[in-house]
Design an enzyme around this catalytic site. Structure first.
Site, PDB file in Angstrom:
ATOM      1  N   HIS A  85     -30.557  17.261 -58.067  1.00  0.00           N
ATOM      2  CA  HIS A  85     -31.177  18.536 -57.706  1.00  0.00           C
ATOM      3  C   HIS A  85     -30.069  19.462 -57.186  1.00  0.00           C
ATOM      4  O   HIS A  85     -29.091  18.980 -56.607  1.00  0.00           O
ATOM      5  CB  HIS A  85     -32.202  18.251 -56.606  1.00  0.00           C
ATOM      6  CG  HIS A  85     -33.066  19.401 -56.200  1.00  0.00           C
ATOM      7  ND1 HIS A  85     -32.621  20.416 -55.396  1.00  0.00           N
ATOM      8  CD2 HIS A  85     -34.369  19.687 -56.472  1.00  0.00           C
ATOM      9  CE1 HIS A  85     -33.606  21.278 -55.181  1.00  0.00           C
ATOM     10  NE2 HIS A  85     -34.679  20.856 -55.827  1.00  0.00           N
TER      11      HIS A  85
ATOM     12  N   GLN B 115     -37.554  12.795 -52.996  1.00  0.00           N
ATOM     13  CA  GLN B 115     -38.686  12.407 -53.849  1.00  0.00           C
ATOM     14  C   GLN B 115     -39.136  10.974 -53.606  1.00  0.00           C
ATOM     15  O   GLN B 115     -40.094  10.522 -54.221  1.00  0.00           O
ATOM     16  CB  GLN B 115     -38.323  12.585 -55.329  1.00  0.00           C
ATOM     17  CG  GLN B 115     -38.109  14.020 -55.755  1.00  0.00           C
ATOM     18  CD  GLN B 115     -39.336  14.893 -55.566  1.00  0.00           C
ATOM     19  OE1 GLN B 115     -40.468  14.411 -55.520  1.00  0.00           O
ATOM     20  NE2 GLN B 115     -39.124  16.194 -55.446  1.00  0.00           N
TER      21      GLN B 115
ATOM     22  N   ASP C 128     -30.097  11.252 -51.626  1.00  0.00           N
ATOM     23  CA  ASP C 128     -31.131  12.281 -51.581  1.00  0.00           C
ATOM     24  C   ASP C 128     -32.467  11.562 -51.767  1.00  0.00           C
ATOM     25  O   ASP C 128     -32.796  11.131 -52.866  1.00  0.00           O
ATOM     26  CB  ASP C 128     -30.882  13.303 -52.695  1.00  0.00           C
ATOM     27  CG  ASP C 128     -32.057  14.254 -52.895  1.00  0.00           C
ATOM     28  OD1 ASP C 128     -33.040  14.171 -52.114  1.00  0.00           O
ATOM     29  OD2 ASP C 128     -31.986  15.087 -53.818  1.00  0.00           O
TER      30      ASP C 128
ATOM     31  N   CYS D 145     -34.796  23.216 -60.335  1.00  0.00           N
ATOM     32  CA  CYS D 145     -33.507  23.167 -59.618  1.00  0.00           C
ATOM     33  C   CYS D 145     -32.609  22.083 -60.202  1.00  0.00           C
ATOM     34  O   CYS D 145     -31.986  21.305 -59.477  1.00  0.00           O
ATOM     35  CB  CYS D 145     -33.720  22.967 -58.119  1.00  0.00           C
ATOM     36  SG  CYS D 145     -34.417  24.403 -57.337  1.00  0.00           S
TER      37      CYS D 145
ATOM     38  N   LYS E 190     -42.616  16.841 -48.073  1.00  0.00           N
ATOM     39  CA  LYS E 190     -42.972  16.060 -49.264  1.00  0.00           C
ATOM     40  C   LYS E 190     -43.580  14.709 -48.899  1.00  0.00           C
ATOM     41  O   LYS E 190     -43.892  13.900 -49.763  1.00  0.00           O
ATOM     42  CB  LYS E 190     -41.738  15.855 -50.151  1.00  0.00           C
ATOM     43  CG  LYS E 190     -41.209  17.159 -50.774  1.00  0.00           C
ATOM     44  CD  LYS E 190     -40.127  16.862 -51.780  1.00  0.00           C
ATOM     45  CE  LYS E 190     -39.147  17.987 -51.986  1.00  0.00           C
ATOM     46  NZ  LYS E 190     -39.635  19.079 -52.820  1.00  0.00           N
TER      47      LYS E 190
END
Lengths: 425, 151
Positions: free
Chosen positions: A135, A218, A215, A381, A241
């Site tokens: 991303h 998600q 990261d 993104c 999220k």
């Protein structure tokens, strides 16, 4: 979710909670354009259960005050609540100590913090390794770090014309040299839905003495995440999220690393002593939290951790994998569809993104909205990956704990109508 | 399909989307400009051959949604043969149509885009090709981006 799939996924004490999961989310019970809302934009942001909304309201109604250095009752309660949230998040990811949890605005700020701070330790000749599926928030800060330090930025390739092969792990041998000081990668791709082998990636980074930066935007709300089992050095994620509020996120960093890292922002709250000539920094986490922190949202993030743990994180992972697999299978039947990421049976969780040759993602999203279906269309993104795959945009359907099999049927029926309208089916 | 949606996806728009006019590069072009909609990744290149102060030939290519592609296609048919000031005046009319939904008294294909005004997020799609053309006319080397404009 139908009861059969449900009981297959969830047994034991969490079963009752799952049965009523939709009732926990006030926002779901509304019509959009006269149709029941089918919210499939969870990779962008997830909705908030009543328990999280209540925690936010309760804090502002009862405990609101500025934290630290406060000697009155409300300030002490607010400090306890804030530090309690830090300890709760630490437990949520199995950090060794609450001081390893730095509160930020979200994943982007977390990555920026670690990238800017680490950049100060890099020199020309050093390598920052990323992957081709990052991303922008785990790419652009590293581009900046490379620019600022003179380090080189390199990428682990993504395999397959539809990126179905995931990361090229065979290429890692050549890429992971002792020059690599940082290896930054995503846990679950926000565009492909693939689950990367993060434990292996952390291990391989460690083997060459590189810092690992995950990261987890998600993945954090979609299953278990144990930073110590992974052996991760830094992990970045957002609260919104994972059923928490917007504006709050986390940078996890191993204590031994944080104590050596220079602060990024300076000011009040992060200093031990200040005179006119200079200042001495507090240890982590305060060292990285200058100014009044986002207390209320941190407290509500703690409530989100409680909510997700009560549902069961392994159960959430199974649910989100089952829905993504089902969506992949049903969407595969649509004429002319190009699905990205792992093929049927591959390691996919929470989302599916797809494209049609002659119907653009934005037209699809506009039409689906008329059917009450909330999707996202665009580059997500992920512009360099899109370009590599010869795409400018995809449509993405992303799932969460409250989504059902029936909603996937509504999605597929809506897509069929759209294709018919544009004369593609 | 709702009234708003059928108003947005008029037959004229679907037709231009399916069979774009003046699509492709223009080998004789003496002005080129690139338009970009960073929020959604839509792109549009416009190629002009100016003869004096008039657009003698025009073409476009790029990628984007039905609204952006149809609008660029229709735009090329409307601006050919016109001078810079004429194109600017036409754009002002078009901008008024897509932001207000009001259509001009005289018959114009541009009126097909009136339905855009109920979908504010799509106004930038409809104006992308126009921005590129206006930049090409100005000889502006900078890329057109919808973000620079207060649509």
């Amino acid at each position: 979710m139908n009861p059969a799939l449900h009981s297959a996924l969830v047994a034991g004490p969490a079963a009752d909670r799952w049965k009523n999961v939709r009732a926990d989310f006030p926002i779901l019970h509304q019509d959009v354009h006269g149709k029941p809302l089918v919210y499939l934009d969870n990779a962008a942001t997830a909705h908030k259960p009543r328990a999280v909304i209540d925690a936010l309201v309760r804090f502002y109604e009862r405990d609101n005050s500025n934290v630290h250095r406060g000697l009155h009752a409300l300030s002490m309660r607010a400090t306890d609540a804030y530090e309690g949230a830090r300890a709760r998040v630490a437990r949520f990811i199995n950090a060794a100590d609450p001081s390893e949890i730095i509160f930020t605005r979200g994943t982007t700020e977390s990555v920026n913090l670690v990238a800017r701070s680490v950049a100060a330790t890099l020199r020309p000749g050093d390598v920052i390794l990323c992957t081709e599926m990052e991303h922008h928030s785990n790419l652009v800060p590293w581009q900046q770090a490379a620019r600022a330090s003179g380090a080189t930025l390199e990428f682990v390739p993504v395999l397959g014309t539809d990126a179905e092969g995931g990361l090229d792990l065979a290429a890692l041998d050549a890429l992971l040299t002792p020059h690599v000081k940082v290896f930054a990668f995503t846990h679950i791709s926000n565009t492909l839905g693939c689950i990367n082998p993060v434990a292996e990636l952390c291990r391989r980074a460690r083997a060459v003495g590189a810092l690992s930066v995950i990261d987890a935007a998600q993945s954090i709300g979609h299953g278990p995440l144990d930073v110590r089992a992974l052996g991760a050095d830094y992990v970045a994620f957002s609260g919104h999220k994972m059923c928490g509020p917007t504006g709050i996120g986390v940078l996890y960093g191993r204590r031994a690393l944080l104590d050596k890292l220079a602060p990024d922002e300076t000011g009040g709250g992060m200093v031990v002593t200040v005179d006119y000539a200079g200042a001495k920094w507090k240890p982590a986490p305060e060292r990285f939290e200058a100014g009044t922190p986002n207390v209320a949202d941190a407290v509500a993030l703690g409530a989100a951790c409680d909510y997700l743990d009560a549902l069961g994180r392994p159960e959430i992972a199974r649910h989100d994998e089952a829905l993504a697999a089902l969506a992949y299978e049903k969407l595969s039947a649509l004429p002319g569809i190009r699905l990205l990421g792992p093929r049927a049976g591959g390691a996919r969780r929470g989302l599916v993104s797809f494209a049609f040759a002659d119907v653009h993602a934005h037209d699809i999203v506009t039409f689906a909205d008329e059917d009450g279906v909330a999707l996202r269309g665009g580059h997500h993104c992920n512009q360099p990956l899109m370009r590599k795959l010869g795409l400018t945009s995809t449509t993405r359907a992303s799932f969460y704990v409250y989504n059902t099999e029936q909603e996937i049927d509504v999605l597929v029926a809506s897509l069929r109508r759209i294709l018919k309208f544009f004369g593609s089916a | 399909m709702s009234a708003d949606l059928s108003e947005l996806y008029q037959q004229v728009i679907l037709d231009h989307n399916k069979r774009p006019r003046n699509r492709g590069k223009l080998p004789t072009a003496n002005r080129v400009a690139h338009g970009d909609n960073p929020t959604c990744g839509d792109q549009c290149n416009v190629y002009l051959r100016l003869d004096g102060d008039r657009i003698a030939e025009i073409s476009f290519d790029g990628s984007g949604c039905a609204i952006s592609q149809a609008s660029a296609s229709l735009m090329t048919t409307q601006v050919k043969g016109r001078t810079g000031p004429e194109v600017e005046s036409l754009y002002r009319q078009f901008h008024h149509i897509v932001t207000s939904g009001e259509t001009p008294d005289e018959i114009s294909d541009l009126a097909a885009f009136a339905g855009v005004h109920t979908f504010p997020a799509r106004i930038k799609c409809a104006t992308l090709g126009w921005h590129a053309t206006l930049n090409a006319l100005k000889g502006d080397a900078a890329d057109a981006t919808t973000e620079k404009h207060t649509d």
